[in-house]
Design a protein around this motif. Structure first.
Motif, PDB file in Angstrom:
ATOM      1  N   SER A 279     -11.677   3.755   0.626  1.00 18.58           N
ATOM      2  CA  SER A 279     -10.855   2.969   1.669  1.00 18.58           C
ATOM      3  C   SER A 279     -10.105   1.330   0.852  1.00 18.58           C
ATOM      4  O   SER A 279      -9.393   0.820   2.136  1.00 18.58           O
TER       5      SER A 279
ATOM      6  N   HIS B 282      -5.132   8.265  10.782  1.00 16.35           N
ATOM      7  CA  HIS B 282      -4.486   6.890  10.813  1.00 16.35           C
ATOM      8  C   HIS B 282      -5.754   6.095  11.294  1.00 16.35           C
ATOM      9  O   HIS B 282      -5.920   6.081  12.508  1.00 16.35           O
TER      10      HIS B 282
ATOM     11  N   PRO C 218       0.620  -1.684  -0.450  1.00 16.72           N
ATOM     12  CA  PRO C 218      -0.037   0.198   0.150  1.00 16.72           C
ATOM     13  C   PRO C 218       1.086   1.491   0.214  1.00 16.72           C
ATOM     14  O   PRO C 218       0.177   2.469  -0.449  1.00 16.72           O
TER      15      PRO C 218
ATOM     16  N   PRO D 199      -5.906  -0.713   9.566  1.00 12.82           N
ATOM     17  CA  PRO D 199      -7.091  -1.460   8.820  1.00 12.82           C
ATOM     18  C   PRO D 199      -8.320  -2.003   9.106  1.00 12.82           C
ATOM     19  O   PRO D 199      -9.090  -2.360   8.028  1.00 12.82           O
TER      20      PRO D 199
ATOM     21  N   GLY E 240     -12.636   6.845   6.698  1.00  7.47           N
ATOM     22  CA  GLY E 240     -11.663   6.314   5.802  1.00  7.47           C
ATOM     23  C   GLY E 240     -12.402   5.765   4.630  1.00  7.47           C
ATOM     24  O   GLY E 240     -12.035   4.812   4.053  1.00  7.47           O
TER      25      GLY E 240
ATOM     26  N   MET F 279     -11.589  -2.039   6.898  1.00  6.86           N
ATOM     27  CA  MET F 279     -11.581  -3.367   5.675  1.00  6.86           C
ATOM     28  C   MET F 279     -12.978  -3.902   5.896  1.00  6.86           C
ATOM     29  O   MET F 279     -14.139  -4.838   6.759  1.00  6.86           O
TER      30      MET F 279
ATOM     31  N   ARG G 108      -6.884   2.451   0.128  1.00  5.99           N
ATOM     32  CA  ARG G 108      -6.152   2.749   1.088  1.00  5.99           C
ATOM     33  C   ARG G 108      -6.041   2.401   2.430  1.00  5.99           C
ATOM     34  O   ARG G 108      -5.318   1.412   2.925  1.00  5.99           O
ATOM     35  N   PHE G 109      -7.087   2.692   3.262  1.00  5.54           N
ATOM     36  CA  PHE G 109      -6.710   2.261   4.396  1.00  5.54           C
ATOM     37  C   PHE G 109      -7.158   0.782   4.819  1.00  5.54           C
ATOM     38  O   PHE G 109      -6.813   0.458   5.563  1.00  5.54           O
ATOM     39  N   GLU G 110      -7.598  -0.171   3.587  1.00  6.56           N
ATOM     40  CA  GLU G 110      -8.074  -0.995   4.002  1.00  6.56           C
ATOM     41  C   GLU G 110      -6.605  -2.068   4.056  1.00  6.56           C
ATOM     42  O   GLU G 110      -6.633  -3.195   4.280  1.00  6.56           O
ATOM     43  N   ARG G 111      -5.664  -1.449   3.499  1.00  8.72           N
ATOM     44  CA  ARG G 111      -4.433  -1.968   2.893  1.00  8.72           C
ATOM     45  C   ARG G 111      -3.385  -1.429   4.365  1.00  8.72           C
ATOM     46  O   ARG G 111      -2.701  -2.283   4.143  1.00  8.72           O
ATOM     47  N   GLY G 112      -3.676  -0.261   4.592  1.00  5.69           N
ATOM     48  CA  GLY G 112      -2.570  -0.133   5.334  1.00  5.69           C
ATOM     49  C   GLY G 112      -1.853   1.444   4.757  1.00  5.69           C
ATOM     50  O   GLY G 112      -1.683   0.791   3.871  1.00  5.69           O
TER      51      GLY G 112
END
Length: 792
Positions: A357, A337, A167, A340, A315, A344, A359-363
């Protein structure tokens, strides 16, 4: 991840052309999925200004424009674009110019009026898919400037197929680290200095779900110009990354997301009430999102809220009520921040997928929010003016991801790669990727940067070294050492021979799913011992099959429903059953058939297939194993087979399976309106052969005796054969049934079998007396064991 090549080269500029850059990225694990060249072949295209615009005398939808290109001589151009108007600046293709779509500009007369060039849309120039009108350029665009130079062309839109473990490369800065390491060039820092505070406006933030959002930053920016347009360079970079420019504030947050990899959001500060709180949604809470859809939430969702209501889906997407509009003069910038796990699957639950989403799902780097907020503030002040307030931060340090040192051993690196990589090269690669190195006696202690969630173990570091050093430099060596061949026993019949035998008999091989619906097994009464899947793909694939027949008959039904009348299918595969030590696998063979006994032919047999046709095919398989194997067929009741036309199959005394017609009740449940015959047996038992042994052929003549025996209808041929072979021993070489009769003078419940007894001894000629004695003994045994009698 889609981005502009020129934008990437502003951050890191290797001495490599586009082809080499894309090749090196792909070989480093960042697969280039597509490259779209932009702005090539725009010689003769300039920035033009419409200085006069009149209606065409002979066409309602055309206009006659006078266009200046800065050389003192205006061009007369006939244009049909709906947005052509006085004062508009747009690209002008002059006579002789060749456009990317293959068009060459020539002088032409349109409805009686000469045209000396063409005003162009973005699609005609190969810059965008928009063909709704002329490509509108800013009012301050220099008239007469070459369009390619003005738009910083040529360029390319490059799309990467990112793996979920990277990510950090969903932002150009993270990608630039890899490019810098690959080519050994320096990286430009775009973070910049902190923006000076010129306003006292603040809004407090609070974390009520600190494990889900351990860091949240906000800043108020007052007195921005809501009408300020985004500069052309920013809009072009967004377009080439696949995003549509909207407004200065929205464009800035999108730009920072693409550049640094940190999703952000801007709220209209005037529409917020009280503190900003990060919390879990309440059951049934509703939020109208930016796309106009209303989301009904539950406590699994994380929301950003003020004291009155939820204002954003954390997110994922902002709320409609607090969005930035053309009248917004004060904004609250958010940079956070999110863990994830708290994001997710939430967007998919609502049928959504957003850049945030994704990006935030992956970190996302937990140390990035402040730098992103400063970068966005600086850009916003540069574009729309305004006064920046202080940064307000809420942080739960205990819940922030921590990066730990990972040991990389020199010997382990060489052993895994099969080659030595110089210490200096290892240190160069890891340092260029932003990692902190400390030398140790055996190698290095490496602390990855906060953005690299994928670096956890030594093998991760080895992968980093080899993908930058070059996979193509890893030597190719054949494996060494002794290999033990797993040879099959000579007596075992390989599955290929069984397949060939069935194909030669007119069958087609089917490959069915090992996963089936539990209802299928219940319908076939074979659900006992079924192994359920912990995470099935669907309810129709919820359990492991305990029998091959349900799937095979479904395949037969599928073909029958498509006008196939004569169907022959087989499968050799494994079935599964629960066991004390885990699921038990057994290899089985199954056959299903329906329709005519033989293919349609003008002189062929038109009868339907019956039990004996399938029995013959089974006996041909048994015969593959060689030797004098005894196959017995005993009547037995099963819920899935017809009680009068099925049997249990035993070979050499071992029960292997069943054969016969499917039960009418089952056929009705399966919606099949014709007879289906099938067998399923244990494959290993069926093909457990015997080694061939040479024996001397008898030099003495055979003796044949024919008898006709009246027997009860319930007595099977298998019982008769067993009795006769027990009496005859080795002297009885062969049994032949050459006639069967019932009814008439025999009476009800009886049948007559005409049997040929073929006798032969290997060492002498049998006498008539010995043959007659055997016949008498056989008749006595049949009378005693089977209730038979010799017919007169």
């Amino acid at each position: 991840m889609k981005f502009s090549e020129n934008w990437l080269r502003d951050l890191v500029d290797p001495a490599a052309d586009r082809k080499e850059l894309c090749h090196r990225l792909t070989m480093a694990g960042l697969e280039v999925e597509g490259v779209e060249a932009l702005g090539e072949g725009l010689d003769g295209v300039f920035v033009g200004e419409i200085v006069a615009c009149e209606k065409h005398p002979n066409a309602d939808k055309l206009r006659v424009c006078s266009v200046s290109i800065g050389n003192g001589e205006d061009l007369q151009i006939v244009c049909g674009a709906p947005n052509a108007r006085l004062g508009l600046k747009a690209p002008v293709a002059t006579l002789g110019a060749s456009l990317p779509n293959g068009m060459t500009i020539r002088q032409a007369a349109l409805r009686g009026v000469d045209s000396f060039g063409m005003l162009c849309s973005a699609k005609e120039l190969g810059l965008d898919a928009d063909a709704s009108g002329l490509m509108e350029l800013p009012a301050d665009a220099p008239t007469g400037a070459a369009l390619a130079g003005y738009l910083a062309l040529p360029d390319a839109s490059i799309e990467l197929k990112m793996t979920p473990n990277r990510p950090d490369c969903l932002g150009l800065r993270g990608l630039a680290y890899d490019v810098a390491a690959l080519f050994g060039v320096p990286l430009k820092d775009v973070s910049g200095d902190a923006v000076a505070t010129t306003s006292e406006s603040t809004r407090a933030v609070r974390l009520d779900a600190d494990a889900d959002c351990p860091r949240y930053l906000g800043r108020v920016v007052d007195d921005i110009d809501p009408a300020a347009p985004s500069p052309l360079w920013l809009k072009e970079r967004l377009r080439r990354a696949g995003l549509r420019p909207i407004s200065a504030v929205v464009d800035v947050t999108a730009y920072v997301m693409l550049e640094l990899g940190q999703p952000m959001h801007a709220f209209d500060n005037a529409k917020l009430a009280g503190d900003v709180v990060v919390r879990r949604a309440t059951a049934g809470e509703k939020l109208t999102l930016l796309d106009g859809g209303e989301a009904t939430l539950d406590p699994q969702f994380l929301v950003i809220a003020d004291k009155a209501r939820a204002i954003a889906l954390a997110g994922i997407m902002g709320g409609l009520d607090t969005r930035v509009t053309e009248s917004t003069t004060s904004v609250f910038l958010e940079s956070a921040h999110f863990a994830p796990a708290s994001i997710m699957g939430r967007a998919r639950k609502l049928g959504m997928h957003t850049d945030a989403s994704h990006r935030f799902e992956r970190g996302v780097d937990p140390e990035l929010p402040r730098a992103a907020l400063e970068r966005a503030t600086g850009l916003l002040l540069q574009i729309a003016g305004g006064r920046a307030g202080p940064v307000v931060e809420a942080v739960a340090t205990a819940h922030l991801p921590q990066r730990h040192a990972v040991a990389l051993r020199r010997l382990r690196l060489g052993r895994v790669l099969g080659m030595d990589v110089a210490d200096a090269e290892v240190e160069r690669i890891l340092s260029a990727l932003g990692m902190d190195l400390q030398s140790t006696g055996q190698g290095w202690s490496v602390t990855p940067p906060s953005r690299r969630f994928d670096i956890e173990i030594e093998e991760d570091l080895i992968e980093e070294v080899v993908r930058v050093h070059g996979y193509e430099r890893v030597p190719t060596r054949a494996p060494s050492g002794q290999l033990r061949l797993n040879l099959a026993a000579e007596s075992e019949v390989p599955a290929e021979r069984a397949r060939a035998q069935l194909v030669a008999s007119g069958y087609y091989e089917a490959v069915c799913y090992s996963f089936v619906a539990r209802e299928w097994l219940q319908r076939w009464s074979c659900e006992d011992g079924a192994v359920a899947l912990a995470n099935p793909l669907s309810a129709d694939l919820a359990v492991m099959r305990t029998s091959l027949l349900p799937g095979l008959v479904e395949a037969l039904k599928h073909n029958a429903n498509r006008q196939q009348e004569r169907i022959r299918l087989f499968e050799i595969a494994r079935v599964f059953a629960a066991g004390s030590d885990g699921p038990k696998e057994t290899r089985r063979i199954a056959v299903v058939a329906c329709g005519r006994a033989a293919p349609e032919h003008w002189g062929g047999d038109k009868r339907a297939i019956d039990y004996y046709d399938l029995k013959a095919d089974l006996e041909s398989l048994i015969g593959l194993a060689g030797g004098q194997r005894r196959a017995e067929f005993h009547s037995v009741d099963r819920p899935d087979f017809h009680p009068g036309r099925s049997a249990e199959v035993s070979v050499d005394g071992t029960v292997l399976g069943h054969i016969g017609a499917l039960h009418p009740r089952l056929l009705k449940a399966l919606d099949l309106d014709h007879d289906v015959y099938a067998f399923e047996l244990d494959f290993d038992g069926l093909t457990a052969g015997r080694l061939p042994m040479a024996t001397e052929l008898s030099r003495f003549p055979q003796v044949r005796r024919d008898i006709a025996v009246a027997l009860p209808e319930a007595v099977s041929w298998t019982q008769v054969e067993s009795v006769l072979r027990a009496v005859g021993g080795t002297a009885l070489r062969e049994l032949v049934v050459f006639d069967r009769y019932s009814g008439g003078a025999l009476g009800s419940g009886l049948k007559s079998l005409a049997i040929g007894l073929i006798l032969q001894d290997s060492y002498r000629t049998l006498t008539d007396q010995e043959a007659d004695h055997f016949v008498a003994s056989a008749l006595a045994a049949l009378e005693r064991e089977c209730g038979g009698r010799l017919r007169g």
